[in-house]
Design a protein around this motif. Structure first.
Motif, PDB file in Angstrom:
ATOM      1  N   THR A  63      78.869  26.824  42.934  1.00 20.17           N
ATOM      2  CA  THR A  63      78.097  27.999  41.906  1.00 20.17           C
ATOM      3  C   THR A  63      76.826  27.586  41.306  1.00 20.17           C
ATOM      4  O   THR A  63      76.246  27.849  40.788  1.00 20.17           O
ATOM      5  CB  THR A  63      78.944  28.944  41.364  1.00 20.17           C
ATOM      6  N   VAL A  64      77.459  26.605  40.453  1.00 24.64           N
ATOM      7  CA  VAL A  64      76.698  25.761  39.812  1.00 24.64           C
ATOM      8  C   VAL A  64      75.539  25.447  40.504  1.00 24.64           C
ATOM      9  O   VAL A  64      74.302  25.827  40.056  1.00 24.64           O
ATOM     10  CB  VAL A  64      76.970  24.733  38.855  1.00 24.64           C
ATOM     11  N   LEU A  65      75.164  24.765  41.910  1.00 25.88           N
ATOM     12  CA  LEU A  65      74.649  24.442  42.934  1.00 25.88           C
ATOM     13  C   LEU A  65      73.349  25.523  43.124  1.00 25.88           C
ATOM     14  O   LEU A  65      72.549  25.511  43.025  1.00 25.88           O
ATOM     15  CB  LEU A  65      75.019  23.686  43.391  1.00 25.88           C
ATOM     16  N   LEU A  66      74.342  26.668  43.230  1.00 24.24           N
ATOM     17  CA  LEU A  66      73.164  27.836  43.900  1.00 24.24           C
ATOM     18  C   LEU A  66      72.608  28.350  42.480  1.00 24.24           C
ATOM     19  O   LEU A  66      71.355  28.927  42.686  1.00 24.24           O
ATOM     20  CB  LEU A  66      74.183  28.219  45.153  1.00 24.24           C
ATOM     21  N   ALA A  67      73.201  28.196  41.653  1.00 23.11           N
ATOM     22  CA  ALA A  67      73.052  28.905  40.633  1.00 23.11           C
ATOM     23  C   ALA A  67      71.281  27.968  40.309  1.00 23.11           C
ATOM     24  O   ALA A  67      70.392  28.450  39.724  1.00 23.11           O
ATOM     25  CB  ALA A  67      73.359  28.983  38.879  1.00 23.11           C
ATOM     26  N   ALA A  68      71.643  26.487  39.718  1.00 19.46           N
ATOM     27  CA  ALA A  68      70.215  25.611  40.050  1.00 19.46           C
ATOM     28  C   ALA A  68      69.428  25.081  41.125  1.00 19.46           C
ATOM     29  O   ALA A  68      67.586  25.397  40.092  1.00 19.46           O
ATOM     30  CB  ALA A  68      70.686  24.423  39.819  1.00 19.46           C
ATOM     31  N   VAL A  69      69.499  26.507  42.040  1.00 24.77           N
ATOM     32  CA  VAL A  69      68.383  26.526  43.055  1.00 24.77           C
ATOM     33  C   VAL A  69      68.139  27.813  42.805  1.00 24.77           C
ATOM     34  O   VAL A  69      66.142  27.390  43.058  1.00 24.77           O
ATOM     35  CB  VAL A  69      69.027  26.500  44.755  1.00 24.77           C
ATOM     36  N   ALA A  70      68.071  29.158  42.190  1.00 23.34           N
ATOM     37  CA  ALA A  70      67.803  29.863  41.968  1.00 23.34           C
ATOM     38  C   ALA A  70      66.788  29.958  40.991  1.00 23.34           C
ATOM     39  O   ALA A  70      65.814  30.315  40.662  1.00 23.34           O
ATOM     40  CB  ALA A  70      68.530  30.939  41.712  1.00 23.34           C
ATOM     41  N   ALA A  71      67.241  29.049  39.730  1.00 21.38           N
ATOM     42  CA  ALA A  71      66.369  28.515  38.743  1.00 21.38           C
ATOM     43  C   ALA A  71      65.121  27.766  38.918  1.00 21.38           C
ATOM     44  O   ALA A  71      64.020  27.410  39.178  1.00 21.38           O
ATOM     45  CB  ALA A  71      67.641  27.578  37.611  1.00 21.38           C
ATOM     46  N   ALA A  72      66.102  26.636  40.122  1.00 19.84           N
ATOM     47  CA  ALA A  72      64.420  25.675  40.425  1.00 19.84           C
ATOM     48  C   ALA A  72      63.090  26.998  40.964  1.00 19.84           C
ATOM     49  O   ALA A  72      62.010  26.835  41.015  1.00 19.84           O
ATOM     50  CB  ALA A  72      65.157  24.536  41.625  1.00 19.84           C
ATOM     51  N   GLY A  73      63.858  27.735  42.147  1.00 21.99           N
ATOM     52  CA  GLY A  73      62.442  28.579  43.031  1.00 21.99           C
ATOM     53  C   GLY A  73      62.087  29.746  41.956  1.00 21.99           C
ATOM     54  O   GLY A  73      60.620  29.573  42.392  1.00 21.99           O
ATOM     55  N   PHE A  74      62.876  29.568  40.940  1.00 19.20           N
ATOM     56  CA  PHE A  74      61.636  30.543  39.753  1.00 19.20           C
ATOM     57  C   PHE A  74      60.610  29.241  38.897  1.00 19.20           C
ATOM     58  O   PHE A  74      58.952  29.733  38.654  1.00 19.20           O
ATOM     59  CB  PHE A  74      62.013  30.613  37.991  1.00 19.20           C
ATOM     60  N   ALA A 132      77.597  17.776  43.805  1.00 23.53           N
ATOM     61  CA  ALA A 132      76.849  18.538  43.575  1.00 23.53           C
ATOM     62  C   ALA A 132      76.637  18.883  41.856  1.00 23.53           C
ATOM     63  O   ALA A 132      75.580  19.607  41.632  1.00 23.53           O
ATOM     64  CB  ALA A 132      77.819  20.610  44.037  1.00 23.53           C
ATOM     65  N   LEU A 133      77.064  18.978  40.791  1.00 26.40           N
ATOM     66  CA  LEU A 133      77.116  19.123  39.559  1.00 26.40           C
ATOM     67  C   LEU A 133      76.194  17.976  39.588  1.00 26.40           C
ATOM     68  O   LEU A 133      74.615  18.641  38.924  1.00 26.40           O
ATOM     69  CB  LEU A 133      78.345  18.620  39.077  1.00 26.40           C
ATOM     70  N   GLY A 134      76.082  16.623  39.750  1.00 30.80           N
ATOM     71  CA  GLY A 134      74.668  15.489  39.781  1.00 30.80           C
ATOM     72  C   GLY A 134      72.825  16.342  40.042  1.00 30.80           C
ATOM     73  O   GLY A 134      72.134  16.146  39.837  1.00 30.80           O
ATOM     74  N   GLY A 135      73.477  16.630  41.563  1.00 31.40           N
ATOM     75  CA  GLY A 135      72.294  17.494  42.248  1.00 31.40           C
ATOM     76  C   GLY A 135      71.891  18.563  41.449  1.00 31.40           C
ATOM     77  O   GLY A 135      70.627  18.777  41.333  1.00 31.40           O
ATOM     78  N   ALA A 136      72.889  19.488  41.178  1.00 31.41           N
ATOM     79  CA  ALA A 136      72.389  20.442  40.164  1.00 31.41           C
ATOM     80  C   ALA A 136      71.156  19.977  39.485  1.00 31.41           C
ATOM     81  O   ALA A 136      70.064  20.838  38.657  1.00 31.41           O
ATOM     82  CB  ALA A 136      73.266  21.691  39.632  1.00 31.41           C
ATOM     83  N   VAL A 137      71.758  19.353  38.591  1.00 32.45           N
ATOM     84  CA  VAL A 137      70.804  19.215  36.705  1.00 32.45           C
ATOM     85  C   VAL A 137      69.623  18.020  36.827  1.00 32.45           C
ATOM     86  O   VAL A 137      68.787  18.510  36.430  1.00 32.45           O
ATOM     87  CB  VAL A 137      72.157  17.975  36.204  1.00 32.45           C
ATOM     88  N   VAL A 138      69.771  17.347  38.571  1.00 35.89           N
ATOM     89  CA  VAL A 138      68.898  16.687  38.840  1.00 35.89           C
ATOM     90  C   VAL A 138      67.448  17.856  39.145  1.00 35.89           C
ATOM     91  O   VAL A 138      66.241  17.720  39.427  1.00 35.89           O
ATOM     92  CB  VAL A 138      69.308  15.101  40.333  1.00 35.89           C
ATOM     93  N   LEU A 139      68.089  18.554  39.673  1.00 32.86           N
ATOM     94  CA  LEU A 139      67.178  19.812  40.865  1.00 32.86           C
ATOM     95  C   LEU A 139      65.710  20.827  39.151  1.00 32.86           C
ATOM     96  O   LEU A 139      65.165  20.784  40.146  1.00 32.86           O
ATOM     97  CB  LEU A 139      67.692  20.989  41.549  1.00 32.86           C
ATOM     98  N   VAL A 140      66.940  21.063  38.485  1.00 33.11           N
ATOM     99  CA  VAL A 140      66.121  21.650  37.550  1.00 33.11           C
ATOM    100  C   VAL A 140      65.543  21.115  37.055  1.00 33.11           C
ATOM    101  O   VAL A 140      64.667  21.234  36.282  1.00 33.11           O
ATOM    102  CB  VAL A 140      67.313  22.626  36.482  1.00 33.11           C
TER     103      VAL A 140
END
Length: 233
Positions: free
Chosen positions: A7-18, A218-226
């Protein structure tokens, strides 16, 4: 992968999309999310993927006619309409429309992947804090698949009585029983939660499996992606 990190990773993907305004980056993210959603059952994934992609396509097609950027190379100059103003298309308007459409696709597909691929029951049970908020989000997310399943059952029951539903007007007749069924289900769920002592102190939990390397990644990837998306601006 555990539901929390997913869920955190998908939320990060959505935030990165903006945050990202690169067409190729947004298109790549949307394509990856489509592949993730395609792993869901066939009878459930179509409505999510098609809804996300058709909405994004609508933004790409309509947006250049309704918004003027004042820049880029003018490709077509149309008539001037009241309220809307001049209908013209430029390269800058097309690029902005594509970016906004892809952003919508990324956010919608991220939500679709969350609704299709994440185990919401495990997500609620894993919430050590903000338990009530996690439950509310999970129940709201499960509303769409539940209504979809109820609508399919009602349509099949009506078909068994010799009545075939066609078009939006035909399926609109299912709105009333769907609303009534949702209210009845909400009452039953509230009674079941009260009978099980939801919200009381001293609640017990079922044992949960420990996190794996994929969960931490996944948690690390979410932080890096954002972070990368924020720097992309």
């Amino acid at each position: 992968m555990s539901p929390g990190p997913a869920t955190v990773l998908l939320a990060a993907v959505a935030a990165a999309g903006f945050l990202i305004d690169s067409i190729w980056a947004l298109a790549t993210m949307a394509l990856i999310l489509v592949v993730v959603c395609m792993r869901a059952p066939v009878d459930r994934r179509f409505i999510y993927i098609s809804g996300a992609l058709f909405s994004a396509l609508g933004v790409i097609v309509i947006s250049p006619f309704t918004w003027s950027s004042g820049g880029g190379t003018l490709l077509w100059e149309g008539p001037t309409l009241p309220v809307l103003g001049p209908l013209d298309i430029s390269t800058d308007e097309i690029r902005i429309a594509v970016v906004n459409g892809l952003r919508l696709a990324v956010v919608a597909l991220a939500f679709s992947a969350y609704a299709l691929r994440v185990d919401h029951d495990r997500l609620v049970s894993a919430a050590g804090f903000a338990r009530r908020s996690a439950l509310a989000v999970a129940l709201a997310t499960r509303l769409v698949p539940t209504l979809e399943r109820d609508a399919a059952g009602l349509a099949e029951s009506v078909r068994g009585r010799g009545v075939e539903l066609h078009g939006a007007r035909g399926y609109a007749t299912l709105l009333s029983p769907l609303v009534a069924g949702s209210l009845e289900r909400a009452t039953g769920l509230a009674e079941a939660m009260e009978a099980r002592g939801f919200g009381r102190s001293g609640a017990t939990r079922a044992p949960r499996p420990s996190w794996t390397f994929a969960d931490y990644a996944a948690l690390g990837g979410a932080v890096v992606l954002v972070g990368v998306a924020a720097l992309w601006l």
